[in-house]
Design a protein around this motif. Structure first.
Motif, PDB file in Angstrom:
ATOM      1  N   TYR A 117      23.631  79.637  44.401  1.00 28.94           N
ATOM      2  CA  TYR A 117      23.498  78.853  45.636  1.00 28.94           C
ATOM      3  C   TYR A 117      22.715  77.596  45.251  1.00 28.94           C
ATOM      4  O   TYR A 117      21.480  77.628  45.159  1.00 28.94           O
ATOM      5  N   GLU A 176      18.754  78.123  45.523  1.00 30.88           N
ATOM      6  CA  GLU A 176      17.927  76.990  45.950  1.00 30.88           C
ATOM      7  C   GLU A 176      17.518  77.128  47.411  1.00 30.88           C
ATOM      8  O   GLU A 176      17.945  78.054  48.108  1.00 30.88           O
ATOM      9  N   ASN A 177      16.668  76.205  47.845  1.00 32.59           N
ATOM     10  CA  ASN A 177      16.117  76.260  49.190  1.00 32.59           C
ATOM     11  C   ASN A 177      15.921  74.838  49.693  1.00 32.59           C
ATOM     12  O   ASN A 177      15.602  73.948  48.894  1.00 32.59           O
ATOM     13  N   SER A 206      13.580  73.577  51.035  1.00 29.53           N
ATOM     14  CA  SER A 206      12.241  73.073  50.713  1.00 29.53           C
ATOM     15  C   SER A 206      12.118  72.702  49.234  1.00 29.53           C
ATOM     16  O   SER A 206      11.034  72.354  48.777  1.00 29.53           O
ATOM     17  N   TYR A 207      13.211  72.778  48.509  1.00 31.90           N
ATOM     18  CA  TYR A 207      13.301  72.438  47.077  1.00 31.90           C
ATOM     19  C   TYR A 207      12.358  73.248  46.190  1.00 31.90           C
ATOM     20  O   TYR A 207      12.798  73.927  45.270  1.00 31.90           O
ATOM     21  N   LEU A 252      10.837  75.884  46.530  1.00 31.10           N
ATOM     22  CA  LEU A 252      10.964  77.348  46.575  1.00 31.10           C
ATOM     23  C   LEU A 252      12.181  77.852  45.804  1.00 31.10           C
ATOM     24  O   LEU A 252      12.481  79.037  45.823  1.00 31.10           O
ATOM     25  N   THR A 253      12.856  76.971  45.125  1.00 25.05           N
ATOM     26  CA  THR A 253      14.046  77.361  44.357  1.00 25.05           C
ATOM     27  C   THR A 253      13.746  78.508  43.389  1.00 25.05           C
ATOM     28  O   THR A 253      12.727  78.499  42.702  1.00 25.05           O
TER      29      THR A 253
END
Ligand code: THU
Length: 132
Positions: free
Chosen positions: A24, A50-51, A53-54, A56-57
Motif C-alpha cells: 500500500y 504507507e499512511n 501522515s507519512y 507512520l509508514t
C-alpha cells in the motif's frame, strides 16, 4: 540427521515479489516486498504500508517481522527485499535494527552489492546485549 540446506535465493526473491503485490504505497508509488527464511525453514513475508501522515509508514521489513512473530518468532537466517524493478533494496536504518534483533548472528541480506551480513550493514550496533 538434519542437514543444513543451501539458501534458495530465487525462492526468497519470488516470495518477496509476491508480497510486494499487496503493498500500500499510494504516496511514494514505491512498492516494496520482503521475504525472510527462518531457522526452521519457513518463509515469512511483508510489504510496505504507507499512511497519510507519512511518518507512520511501515516498511516491508516491519511487516515481514510481524509475520515472523505471528508464525512463532523463529529467528531469520536470510532476507531478500525487492523494489518495483525486482532489484534488491538496501534496508533502511530502522529496518537494519529490526533485522539485527530478529535474525541469527550472521543473518544474510541480499543487497545490490551482493550478500551482506547484518553485522556488515549495521556495525557496532546497539542490541539486546546492551540491556544486560
Ligand atoms: N521502504 C521499505 O519498505 N523498506 C526499506 O527498507 C526502505 C523503504 C518503503 C517505505 C516507503 O513506503 C517507500 O519504501 C519509499 O520510501
Amino acid at each position: 540427521m538434519s542437514e543444513v540446506q543451501p539458501i534458495d535465493w530465487q525462492q526468497l526473491r519470488d516470495a518477496a515479489i509476491k508480497a510486494r503485490a499487496n503493498a500500500y504505497a499510494p504516496y511514494s508509488s514505491y512498492p516494496v516486498g520482503a521475504a525472510g527464511l527462518t531457522v526452521t525453514g519457513e518463509i515469512v513475508t511483508g510489504c510496505n504500508v504507507e499512511n497519510a501522515s507519512y511518518g507512520l509508514t511501515l516498511c516491508a521489513e516491519c511487516s515481514m517481522v510481524s509475520d515472523q512473530h505471528k508464525n512463532g518468532g523463529t529467528k531469520l537466517v536470510a532476507v531478500a527485499i525487492v523494489d518495483q524493478l525486482n532489484q534488491p533494496l538496501a534496508p533502511c536504518g530502522r529496518c537494519r535494527q529490526l533485522l539485527l534483533e530478529n535474525g541469527l548472528p550472521g543473518l544474510l541480506i541480499e543487497t545490490a552489492a551482493g550478500l551482506r551480513t547484518i553485522e556488515q550493514l549495521l556495525p557496532d550496533a546497539f542490541s539486546t546485549r546492551d540491556l544486560e
